[in-house]
Design a protein around this motif. Structure first.
Motif, PDB file in Angstrom:
ATOM      1  N   ALA A  69       0.771  -1.155   0.049  1.00  0.00           N
ATOM      2  CA  ALA A  69      -0.048  -0.112  -0.005  1.00  0.00           C
ATOM      3  C   ALA A  69       0.830   1.252   0.050  1.00  0.00           C
ATOM      4  N   LEU A  70       1.785   1.114   0.656  1.00  0.00           N
ATOM      5  CA  LEU A  70       2.769   2.457   0.940  1.00  0.00           C
ATOM      6  C   LEU A  70       3.324   2.520  -0.449  1.00  0.00           C
ATOM      7  N   LEU A  71       3.840   1.731  -1.120  1.00  0.00           N
ATOM      8  CA  LEU A  71       4.675   1.627  -2.525  1.00  0.00           C
ATOM      9  C   LEU A  71       3.439   2.410  -3.616  1.00  0.00           C
ATOM     10  N   ILE A  72       1.982   1.860  -3.620  1.00  0.00           N
ATOM     11  CA  ILE A  72       1.168   2.376  -4.464  1.00  0.00           C
ATOM     12  C   ILE A  72       1.079   3.679  -4.059  1.00  0.00           C
ATOM     13  N   ALA A  73       1.117   3.966  -2.955  1.00  0.00           N
ATOM     14  CA  ALA A  73       0.671   5.643  -2.271  1.00  0.00           C
ATOM     15  C   ALA A  73       1.690   6.519  -3.096  1.00  0.00           C
ATOM     16  N   MET A  74       2.892   5.812  -2.967  1.00  0.00           N
ATOM     17  CA  MET A  74       4.069   6.846  -3.439  1.00  0.00           C
ATOM     18  C   MET A  74       4.525   6.938  -4.813  1.00  0.00           C
ATOM     19  N   LEU A  75       4.367   5.712  -5.522  1.00  0.00           N
ATOM     20  CA  LEU A  75       4.640   5.493  -6.747  1.00  0.00           C
ATOM     21  C   LEU A  75       3.572   5.924  -7.622  1.00  0.00           C
ATOM     22  N   GLY A  76       2.383   5.608  -7.309  1.00  0.00           N
ATOM     23  CA  GLY A  76       1.272   6.095  -7.971  1.00  0.00           C
ATOM     24  C   GLY A  76       1.257   7.465  -8.261  1.00  0.00           C
ATOM     25  N   PHE A  77       1.664   8.278  -7.241  1.00  0.00           N
ATOM     26  CA  PHE A  77       1.832   9.573  -7.654  1.00  0.00           C
ATOM     27  C   PHE A  77       2.657  10.010  -8.565  1.00  0.00           C
ATOM     28  N   VAL A  78       3.760   9.222  -8.747  1.00  0.00           N
ATOM     29  CA  VAL A  78       4.816   9.398  -9.561  1.00  0.00           C
ATOM     30  C   VAL A  78       4.096   9.224 -10.965  1.00  0.00           C
ATOM     31  N   SER A  79       3.431   8.102 -11.416  1.00  0.00           N
ATOM     32  CA  SER A  79       2.841   7.922 -12.672  1.00  0.00           C
ATOM     33  C   SER A  79       1.999   8.631 -13.109  1.00  0.00           C
TER      34      SER A  79
ATOM     35  N   LEU B 791       7.479  21.354  -5.602  1.00  0.00           N
ATOM     36  CA  LEU B 791       7.743  21.171  -4.422  1.00  0.00           C
ATOM     37  C   LEU B 791       6.980  19.965  -3.782  1.00  0.00           C
ATOM     38  N   ILE B 792       5.884  19.189  -4.020  1.00  0.00           N
ATOM     39  CA  ILE B 792       5.646  17.989  -3.665  1.00  0.00           C
ATOM     40  C   ILE B 792       6.630  17.019  -4.166  1.00  0.00           C
ATOM     41  N   SER B 793       7.241  16.931  -5.152  1.00  0.00           N
ATOM     42  CA  SER B 793       8.186  16.173  -5.450  1.00  0.00           C
ATOM     43  C   SER B 793       9.552  15.950  -4.680  1.00  0.00           C
ATOM     44  N   GLN B 794       9.663  17.397  -4.267  1.00  0.00           N
ATOM     45  CA  GLN B 794      11.168  17.395  -3.417  1.00  0.00           C
ATOM     46  C   GLN B 794      10.730  17.064  -2.154  1.00  0.00           C
ATOM     47  N   SER B 795       9.662  17.227  -1.582  1.00  0.00           N
ATOM     48  CA  SER B 795       9.308  16.656  -0.119  1.00  0.00           C
ATOM     49  C   SER B 795       9.298  15.176  -0.065  1.00  0.00           C
ATOM     50  N   LEU B 796       8.821  14.681  -1.484  1.00  0.00           N
ATOM     51  CA  LEU B 796       8.727  13.287  -1.323  1.00  0.00           C
ATOM     52  C   LEU B 796      10.103  12.457  -1.392  1.00  0.00           C
ATOM     53  N   LEU B 797      11.006  13.001  -1.940  1.00  0.00           N
ATOM     54  CA  LEU B 797      12.409  12.586  -2.027  1.00  0.00           C
ATOM     55  C   LEU B 797      12.926  11.886  -0.748  1.00  0.00           C
ATOM     56  N   PRO B 798      12.971  12.635   0.219  1.00  0.00           N
ATOM     57  CA  PRO B 798      13.772  12.107   1.728  1.00  0.00           C
ATOM     58  C   PRO B 798      12.691  10.812   2.008  1.00  0.00           C
ATOM     59  N   LEU B 799      11.352  11.270   1.934  1.00  0.00           N
ATOM     60  CA  LEU B 799      10.352   9.855   2.314  1.00  0.00           C
ATOM     61  C   LEU B 799      10.762   8.627   1.513  1.00  0.00           C
ATOM     62  N   ALA B 800      10.722   9.075   0.157  1.00  0.00           N
ATOM     63  CA  ALA B 800      11.102   7.718  -0.657  1.00  0.00           C
ATOM     64  C   ALA B 800      12.418   7.055  -0.273  1.00  0.00           C
ATOM     65  N   LEU B 801      13.402   7.905  -0.166  1.00  0.00           N
ATOM     66  CA  LEU B 801      14.881   7.173   0.250  1.00  0.00           C
ATOM     67  C   LEU B 801      14.821   6.437   1.362  1.00  0.00           C
ATOM     68  N   LEU B 802      13.960   7.025   2.439  1.00  0.00           N
ATOM     69  CA  LEU B 802      13.807   6.231   3.614  1.00  0.00           C
ATOM     70  C   LEU B 802      12.942   4.978   3.627  1.00  0.00           C
ATOM     71  N   VAL B 803      11.926   5.153   2.713  1.00  0.00           N
ATOM     72  CA  VAL B 803      11.248   3.785   2.364  1.00  0.00           C
ATOM     73  C   VAL B 803      12.126   2.716   1.626  1.00  0.00           C
ATOM     74  N   LEU B 829      14.247   9.521  -7.740  1.00  0.00           N
ATOM     75  CA  LEU B 829      15.262  10.484  -8.526  1.00  0.00           C
ATOM     76  C   LEU B 829      14.718  11.004  -9.892  1.00  0.00           C
ATOM     77  N   ILE B 830      14.302   9.706 -10.592  1.00  0.00           N
ATOM     78  CA  ILE B 830      13.461  10.229 -11.793  1.00  0.00           C
ATOM     79  C   ILE B 830      12.477  11.228 -11.529  1.00  0.00           C
ATOM     80  N   GLN B 831      11.971  11.197 -10.482  1.00  0.00           N
ATOM     81  CA  GLN B 831      10.699  12.003 -10.213  1.00  0.00           C
ATOM     82  C   GLN B 831      11.400  13.434 -10.188  1.00  0.00           C
ATOM     83  N   GLN B 832      12.499  13.637  -9.512  1.00  0.00           N
ATOM     84  CA  GLN B 832      13.051  14.924  -9.425  1.00  0.00           C
ATOM     85  C   GLN B 832      13.393  15.422 -10.733  1.00  0.00           C
ATOM     86  N   TYR B 833      13.916  14.483 -11.709  1.00  0.00           N
ATOM     87  CA  TYR B 833      14.105  15.048 -13.204  1.00  0.00           C
ATOM     88  C   TYR B 833      13.067  15.598 -13.679  1.00  0.00           C
TER      89      TYR B 833
END
Lengths: 94, 931
Positions: A69-79, B791-803, B829-833
């Motif tokens: 669920a965490l991954l979908i929340a995070m990566l779904g946003f990316v796509s 802004l949202i992507s940038q704040s997402l980065l540390p979270l994503a790295l932590l995950v 990282l691609i998201q930052q690009y």
């Protein structure tokens, strides 16, 4: 015992509602009419999937699904973001 | 002494001329000769031991699993051939120093020559059948390089190709024979094989072995009907012909006959085939030689004829014949090498090899003429020369055989005719070239060659005389040693005397000389008779065959490989359909004995969504962006299904791959037309593709159903039982990846790295069409990097790295691991690009992703190699439990380092591909130089 049954019942009911939501998402996705509607529908589909997975975890009493669920929340946003950027600029990395 | 040095020194020597050719011709020749000369000294040193009946051996394990050892041995036969190969090789090096012109690349020539020398030494010294074959093929390849040395000439290229094709095909047959021999005997060791003659001769595959073996030997030694490549190989520079067609290449075939004589001969099959082929070659070669106007052509056919003679001797059913064959190998090598060199001198100094132009050269080069005449007389078999002795032995043996039953008298008769023809063409060589009037239209006025160009010829001619006059003194011991290696038992009595009294063989010799002289005297009639036949040019016929084959191959190739991706997929799918459908046809019932899982509404709906997503993808396939959105449904549902069916690792992987794929597609879509042009496929094609697709779906669906409903013993029990105890992790999937099957994973990340680098290379320097508006024709938005997204992507980065760190660390015991964590990091990282653009990222993250890939691969490999330090096999995992205050008990495992390697490689490869694809439109795009 009773509380467990209530939880299970709640989970089943919620799941049914989430599944109905999924069907509606697909409906919007197929109908459109605009590409933005469809992208929004996909994003909502992601969010409803998060709910579904969490419910699955609750039902089975397992925490193993939460990362999914965490991954979908995070990566779904990316796509979704990438699709939107594509609509705006065509070139998503520039 | 180490036997390995004998072939190893020349092998190292192949580099010498390439390094030294800048220092002038003489220096190159001298330096090139150095290592083979040392090799020759080593061989000479071994002579006393070999003459005493010892066989020197040297062996090292190479690939013991297939019976291949690096093994050399030096017995009498190998000694004889090594002396010929190295001795004549050195003379050829000296000769070539003067023969080659300034335009020829001397370093390349010598390098090929020494490579060939190595290959020949390898063949004669090998003590292992497979190794022998390896060197055998090397002779084919290096001789191809030598024959085509003047590659600007069509003749040379075609001749070389023909030689390679024929000897290469023969080599293939030989490999078959050697493998059969090895399997029959149970060993590829030559000494063992040579001691197992009875096993071989009595085995059921003996006829197959014989046929394949003789195909190999006969193609190499230019025996009828494979003789035609040899004359065309004369397009090579003359030093090559002198080397290849006297002492080495063509002698490899008869060497093989000699080497396997003790185990394969002694049956009627052998004697009939070998003697008849030898006799036919002897006569055909000698007859054709008479009509050749080209000096080298005459010598080429004479070589064929003499090889036929040697083969004939191996095919006669007596021990003395085998001895005579060995003797003639020596004699022919000596006189033919000198004759080729003499022909080269004549060609070099007069500019022609045509005997219709070359006349009366005696006046211009008396010294060379004398040498050539002595050698030619030896070729004819004139007494007091070495050729006479072995020919006498042949005549003697033909009188004592019974190969053809009551028709056996034909063999001595035909041998005498062969002898007469040899006398006739030798006479022609002498008379036409050195006498017979004045030269006609020669490009140059002939003169004597440089002093040292003649030295090799002189040495060889002296040898002819020495062997011819005092044979026992000159080669007695060598012949004894070589012949006993051939016969593999004590030799019968034989005498090498020049004079045996008036007897049958002498009479045959006299007849041959008289007949040859008569033939030559009446040559006009013979030429007129021969002129009635249409010219048969083997090269044209051969080229026809080759071109026919090439055309047919091209037709098949065009049909299979027509550059249509649809066609490839079609063939691939049809093939897999047959492979999978066939066993299903044999299966009575698809449903197995296992009970089915309960179906609930959620599963049904999910399956329905999956089907809808698939259908929608097909329906919208013309509108690419829409199709991409639709196929995302499929990816998502599959990921949920993985989670539902208790495969959380797969679900996580599927989710992250899904996103990476969408980004990849979007990057690529930008450069493609937004819509497929609506030129629909033809209805026939639609029906065809639809049927295939449905059929495949049905077959694969049935297959899955059949598999899933059957109780199968899988290997998973082992992994589950050993995961914690053996690999120190409770997540079986991860332990399999980094431990049980760690080597596979290492291979896979290597492939991933190669793919990433390959795509980078493809992208380098690429320039693509950039659309100015979207599919509806609307211009693109002005705002490159919307602030909200940034802004949202940038704040997402540390979270994503932590995950990703969390997923990585817990991977060994819970769902996760390096691969998923790597993908999450890469996507973040691609998201930052996407959000900030390339320029912004360049300031903050400026290092080449290649290094990340390299670091990852090295880390993974070293974590595997690390186990060697503790005397454990590659990639053995070490793990232990520790405890620290505040943190508590935790585990450290070497597999974690390996997983870190996977993590880095995945990040590197993903970013290398996606970021560089994205940068194509910017000034940071990869350039052809790899910058």
């Amino acid at each position: 015992m009773l509380s467990l049954t209530i939880l299970q019942g709640a989970v089943l009911l919620t799941s049914t509602l989430v599944v109905v939501a999924l069907i509606l998402n697909i409906w919007r996705m197929l109908r459109g009419p605009d590409i933005t509607d469809r992208i929004l529908a996909l994003d909502t589909l992601y969010i409803n999937s998060i709910a579904l997975i969490i419910l699955l975890g609750l039902y089975n009493g397992s925490a193993l699904y939460f990362e999914g669920a965490l991954l979908i929340a995070m990566l779904g946003f990316v796509s979704t973001a990438a699709l939107c950027k594509y609509l705006l600029r065509g070139d998503i990395i520039e | 002494m180490n036997l390995l040095w004998i072939p190893l020194l020349p092998l190292l020597g192949t580099l010498v001329p390439l390094l030294s050719y800048r220092f002038g011709r003489t220096a190159t020749a001298a330096l090139t000769a150095l290592l083979p000369a040392i090799s020759l000294i080593l061989v000479v040193q071994a002579i006393p031991a070999v003459f005493a009946g010892e066989a020197l051996t040297w062996q090292a394990s190479w690939i013991p699993q297939i019976g291949l050892n690096l093994a050399f041995h030096l017995d009498g036969l190998a000694l004889l051939f090594s002396l010929l190969i190295l001795g004549i090789g050195l003379l050829v090096i000296l000769y070539a120093r003067y023969y080659l012109s300034d335009n020829d690349h001397m370093g390349r020539f010598y390098s090929y020559l020494i490579l060939f020398m190595t290959a020949m030494l390898g063949v004669v010294l090998s003590n292992n059948l497979l190794q022998l074959w390896f060197f055998w093929e090397l002779t084919s390849i290096s001789s191809f390089l030598l024959i085509s040395f003047w590659s600007h000439k069509t003749d040379a290229r075609k001749g070389a190709r023909m030689a390679l094709t024929i000897t290469g095909a023969g080599g293939l047959a030989l490999l078959g024979a050697l493998i059969l021999i090895g399997q029959t005997v149970g060993s590829y060791d030559l000494r063992t094989v040579l001691a197992s003659g009875d096993v071989l001769r009595e085995s059921a595959v003996y006829p197959v072995i014989i046929v394949l073996f003789l195909l190999g030997a006969f193609t190499k030694s230019a025996q009828f009907p494979f003789h035609f490549w040899l004359p065309h190989a004369m397009a090579a520079p003359t030093p090559v012909s002198a080397y290849l067609h006297s002492a080495t290449m063509v002698k490899a075939g008869v060497f093989l006959l000699a080497r396997f004589y003790p185990v394969l001969a002694d049956t009627d099959l052998w004697f009939v085939i070998v003697s008849m082929v030898g006799l036919a070659t002897l006569l055909l070669g000698a007859y054709t030689a008479l009509f050749k106007h080209d000096l080298k052509g005459l010598l080429a056919y004479s070589t064929i004829s003499h090889l036929g003679l040697i083969t004939l001797l191996f095919g006669l059913d007596t021990e003395l014949a085998a001895i005579a064959a060995v003797f003639h190998i020596i004699n022919h090598a000596v006189f033919k090498a000198s004759l080729f060199m003499a022909a080269g001198i004549i060609d070099h100094e007069s500019g022609s090899r045509d005997m219709r132009q070359l006349n009366g050269l005696w006046k211009y080069m008396p010294y060379t003429a004398t040498l050539a005449m002595v050698a030619a007389a030896s070729m004819a078999g004139v007494p007091l020369l070495n050729g006479f002795l072995s020919k006498e032995m042949l005549f003697a043996e033909t009188l004592h055989q019974a190969t053809l039953g009551s028709l056996s008298w034909l063999i001595p008769l035909l041998a005498t005719i062969g002898g007469a023809l040899a006398v006739a063409y030798s006479l022609r060589f002498i008379h036409d070239v050195f006498f017979n009037g004045e030269p006609i239209n020669l490009p140059r006025t002939p003169h004597e060659p440089p002093r040292y160009m003649r030295v090799p010829v002189e040495i060889l001619v002296v040898l002819c005389l020495l062997v011819g006059i005092v044979p026992d003194f000159a080669v007695g011991d060598l012949l004894n040693a070589a012949a006993s290696a051939v016969l593999h038992k004590p030799l019968p009595d034989f005498s090498l005397a020049v004079w045996h009294g008036f007897n049958g063989p002498l009479l045959m010799s006299l007849l041959a000389v008289a007949g040859g002289a008569t033939l030559y005297y009446n040559r006009r009639h013979l030429f007129a008779f021969q002129g009635q036949f249409a010219d048969f040019d083997a090269k044209i016929e051969f080229e026809k065959g080759i071109q026919w084959t090439t055309e047919k191959a091209a037709v098949i190739h065009r049909w299979l490989d027509n550059a249509s991706l649809q066609r490839y997929v079609f063939l691939l799918i049809i093939f897999s359909l047959f492979v999978t459908a066939w066993p299903l046809l044999q299966l009575e019932n698809a449903q197995g004995s296992r009970p089915q899982l309960p179906v609930n509404g959620i599963v049904l709906v999910a399956a329905g969504l999956l089907i809808i997503g698939t259908l929608a993808t097909v329906i919208f396939s013309h509108l690419r962006l829409l199709a991409l959105i639709m196929i995302s449904i499929v990816g998502l549902i599959v990921a949920i299904a993985f989670a539902y069916f208790s495969a959380p690792d797969l679900a996580l992987t599927q989710l992250s791959v899904e996103v990476a794929t969408i980004i990849l597609f979007l990057l690529a879509l930008y450069f493609l037309p937004q819509k497929t042009p609506l030129r629909d496929s033809s209805p026939r094609r639609i029906v065809r593709d639809l049927s295939i697709a449905s059929l495949v779906g049905a077959v694969i669906g049935t297959l899955c159903y059949a598999m899933l409903t059957r109780p199968l013993h899988s290997i998973s029990e082992f992994f589950i039982a050993n995961s914690k105890t053996g690999g120190g992790g409770t997540n079986v999937v991860n332990v399999i990846l980094v431990d049980f099957r760690g080597f596979d994973t290492l291979g896979e990340i290597t492939v991933l790295a190669i793919a990433g680098l390959g795509i980078y290379k493809l992208l380098a320097g690429m320039r693509l069409y950039v659309p100015a508006a979207d599919s509806e024709g609307r211009p693109w938005a002005k705002d490159k990097n919307p602030m909200m997204l940034a802004l949202i992507s940038q704040s997402l980065l540390p979270l994503a790295l932590l995950v990703s760190a969390y997923i990585f660390l817990r991977g060994h015991n819970m769902p996760g691991g390096g691969f998923i964590a790597g993908l999450i990091t890469a996507i973040a990282l691609i998201q930052q690009y996407i959000a900030h653009g390339v320029a912004w990222m360049k300031i903050r993250l400026n290092f080449p992703y290649h290094w990340l890939i390299a670091a990852g691969l090295l880390l993974a490999t070293f974590s595997g190699l690390g186990s060697w330090l503790f005397d454990q096999p590659f990639l053995t995992t070490w793990f232990d439990y520790f405890s620290l205050p505040w943190i508590g008990k935790f585990e450290l495992a070497s597999a974690m380092v390996f997983d870190l390697g996977v993590y880095f490689t995945v990040i590197g490869a993903t970013l290398l591909i996606l970021a560089n694809l994205g940068q194509l439109t910017t000034s940071e795009r990869p350039l052809p130089g790899g910058k």
